[in-house]
Design a protein around this motif. Structure first.
Motif, PDB file in Angstrom:
ATOM      1  N   GLY A   1       0.787  -1.227   0.000  1.00 41.27           N
ATOM      2  CA  GLY A   1       0.000   0.000   0.000  1.00 41.27           C
ATOM      3  C   GLY A   1       0.818   1.276   0.000  1.00 41.27           C
ATOM      4  N   GLY A   2       2.133   1.174   0.023  1.00 39.12           N
ATOM      5  CA  GLY A   2       2.973   2.365  -0.072  1.00 39.12           C
ATOM      6  C   GLY A   2       3.605   2.806   1.226  1.00 39.12           C
ATOM      7  N   LEU A   3       3.319   2.109   2.346  1.00 45.57           N
ATOM      8  CA  LEU A   3       4.028   2.399   3.593  1.00 45.57           C
ATOM      9  C   LEU A   3       5.319   1.593   3.565  1.00 45.57           C
ATOM     10  N   GLU A   4       6.372   2.213   3.054  1.00 47.14           N
ATOM     11  CA  GLU A   4       7.535   1.447   2.600  1.00 47.14           C
ATOM     12  C   GLU A   4       8.497   1.046   3.707  1.00 47.14           C
ATOM     13  N   ARG A   5       8.358   1.616   4.907  1.00 50.36           N
ATOM     14  CA  ARG A   5       9.199   1.208   6.042  1.00 50.36           C
ATOM     15  C   ARG A   5       8.305   1.154   7.280  1.00 50.36           C
ATOM     16  N   VAL A   6       7.905  -0.032   7.645  1.00 47.41           N
ATOM     17  CA  VAL A   6       6.975  -0.196   8.756  1.00 47.41           C
ATOM     18  C   VAL A   6       7.551  -1.184   9.770  1.00 47.41           C
ATOM     19  N   TYR A   7       7.155  -1.004  11.025  1.00 51.16           N
ATOM     20  CA  TYR A   7       7.540  -1.978  12.050  1.00 51.16           C
ATOM     21  C   TYR A   7       6.423  -2.087  13.069  1.00 51.16           C
TER      22      TYR A   7
END
Length: 508
Positions: free
Chosen positions: A253-259
């Protein structure tokens, strides 16, 4: 021993019942007086802060404290008391530390009441800072009130909770009498806070997210799930074994760096390394592969040790461990060959040859196991426990890595690593599989393995395949066992030592 450190007598089980009865009688009197459990005391200082601020005994001598008086209000639990006629000493502990109380008979009725209070009672104190003849920072008490009557006697701190299982069951008591336990959980909190700040700071710029804890399909790890039931929808749900598939949907969905620092649930064994619910850090970074994720993992572990403990030199389970130097990177096949010289390289991908070696090593062999599953089993039996210094084991077989991208140069293995420290797995990461057709085929292979009796094999997640068909950028992913990382940082031999409330069988 300072004035306040006279230990209370150790109560036998028979005496304890009598002590509880006596304390109940005291509470009955307080209720009759209308003074039980007041809620109008508010502290304006904390014991640990005062100890730190006035630690310089030469600068803050008894004379200096008289010249520059400091009035304080502190609330906490009585851990020791020593009554000596016209003057008494006590030790008060709050959430930050402990401080000595100095009380004189001229307090009047409050002093007489104090003499009848018990270790474990919670009090509110007003007074001025002073320093006793022994040089100990103290509060010269001008007013003191009983806020909570403790009905159960505490174990004295010289003996503590000797029964380890009792420590886990009664963590609330363990935290009162064991400074080591308090320190472990303070370090755990600091470590998690540091990890969040480190990940979100430039140049990493990760964003923390939350994903569901109840799944229609268990996925993201090869593990046996817990099953629950949703009454309104009349359907079974699974407590998550991992958030992986949801986090990668966010990368789509375009949240390219998530944790996410999350709780996972796996219906498996309980041991010094395993708890049915545990905390994981999972992260995903677009336009990265397993090499970049290894670099990030190494930095995360090293910087967390420095940030929380101020050193890279650690001890765990009797071994000296240094997370400062570059971590070793070792292919799984090479590690197995070095520790099993009787296995020839040409046999590593021969299913029957590996099955024979596994049986010789008393490693279980099931009909559905291929050479990859057998290679992993032999690695776990003969190599894993030897990896004391930080070591990345790389290039895992496709068969045991259903979500990892296959190597571009060797289709039998994947771009995957696991980090081992102290003979224990700390982290797992890989280049994510973003080919929807390959992923669908691997899901189907997992379904076939489940049908063949593998309870830990994955289900087929059609919606995740649909997300991949929308398009997942090249992505690297990482999972770090927070509990095991905290075990390393606190030199704890068991996962139960770093869980406030570990899983325990119900008391009979």
């Amino acid at each position: 021993m300072s004035e306040s450190q006279t230990p209370p007598p150790v109560a036998s089980p028979a005496d304890e019942h009598k002590l509880i009865a006596e304390r109940r009688e005291k509470l009955k009197t307080l209720r009759a007086q209308g003074t039980a459990f007041p809620n109008d005391f508010r502290p304006d200082a904390f014991a640990g802060d005062l100890q730190a601020e006035y630690a310089d005994a030469e600068r803050w001598s008894a004379e200096a404290l008289v010249a520059m008086p400091r009035a304080v209000r502190v609330g906490g639990r009585l851990l020791a008391k020593r009554v000596m006629g016209k003057a008494s000493f006590a030790r008060l502990q709050d959430g930050t530390g402990a401080i000595q109380l100095y009380l004189r008979a001229d307090l009047g009725a409050a002093y007489e009441a104090f003499k009848g209070w018990d270790i474990g009672d919670i009090v509110g104190v007003e007074g001025t800072l002073t320093r006793t003849r022994t040089g100990e920072l103290s509060i010269a008490v001008t007013a003191i009130r009983l806020l909570v009557k403790s009905l159960r006697p505490l174990p004295d701190k010289w003996h503590g909770l000797a029964d380890v299982e009792q420590r886990y069951r009664q963590r609330y008591v363990d935290l009162i009498v064991s400074p080591e336990a308090r320190r472990a959980f303070e370090l755990r909190s600091r470590a998690i806070g540091f990890i969040r700040q480190w990940l979100e700071a430039p140049p990493r710029r990760f964003m923390e997210v939350e994903t569901p804890m109840m799944h229609v399909i268990p996925g993201g790890a090869t593990a046996r799930p817990f099953v629950t039931h949703h009454n309104a929808l009349d359907m079974d749900l699974y407590l998550r074994v991992a958030p992986e598939l949801y986090l990668k949907r966010l990368v789509v969905g375009g949240l390219e760096r998530v944790y996410e620092i999350n709780r996972n649930f796996r219906n498996e064994g309980v041991s010094t390394r395993h708890n049915p619910e545990f905390t994981m850090l999972e992260l995903y970074q677009a336009y990265a592969g397993y090499i970049e994720i290894m670099d990030l993992t190494e930095g995360l572990v090293r910087e967390t040790a420095h940030g929380v403990l101020g050193t890279s030199g650690l001890r765990w389970d009797g071994a000296a461990i240094d997370v400062g130097p570059a971590f070793r990177r070792w292919r799984m096949e090479d590690a197995v060959l070095e520790h099993n010289p009787e296995i020839k390289r040409e046999a590593l991908r021969d299913r029957e040859a590996m099955a024979a070696h596994a049986r010789r090593l008393q490693v279980p062999v099931k009909p559905g196991y291929g050479w990859g599953k057998l290679l992993l089993a032999i690695f776990e039996k003969t190599v894993e426990h030897t990896l004391i210094q930080p070591t990345f084991i790389t290039d895992h077989p496709v068969e045991v890595s259903p979500l990892a991208r296959a190597s571009d140069t060797d289709p039998g293995i994947t771009d995957r690593f696991e980090l081992f420290i102290g003979g224990k797995e700390i982290a797992n990461g890989f280049s994510e599989l973003n080919d929807p057709e390959d992923q669908a085929a691997r899901f189907q292979a997992q379904v076939d393995a489940k049908d063949a009796g593998d309870d830990e094999a994955m289900h087929f997640d059609a919606d995740y395949i649909r997300a991949l068909e929308v398009g997942l950028p090249p992505t690297g992913g990482l999972g770090v066992g927070i509990d095991r990382l905290v075990m390393l940082l606190t030199d704890s031999p068991s996962i139960r030592d770093v869980l406030l409330f570990p899983y325990m069988r119900p008391e009979t």
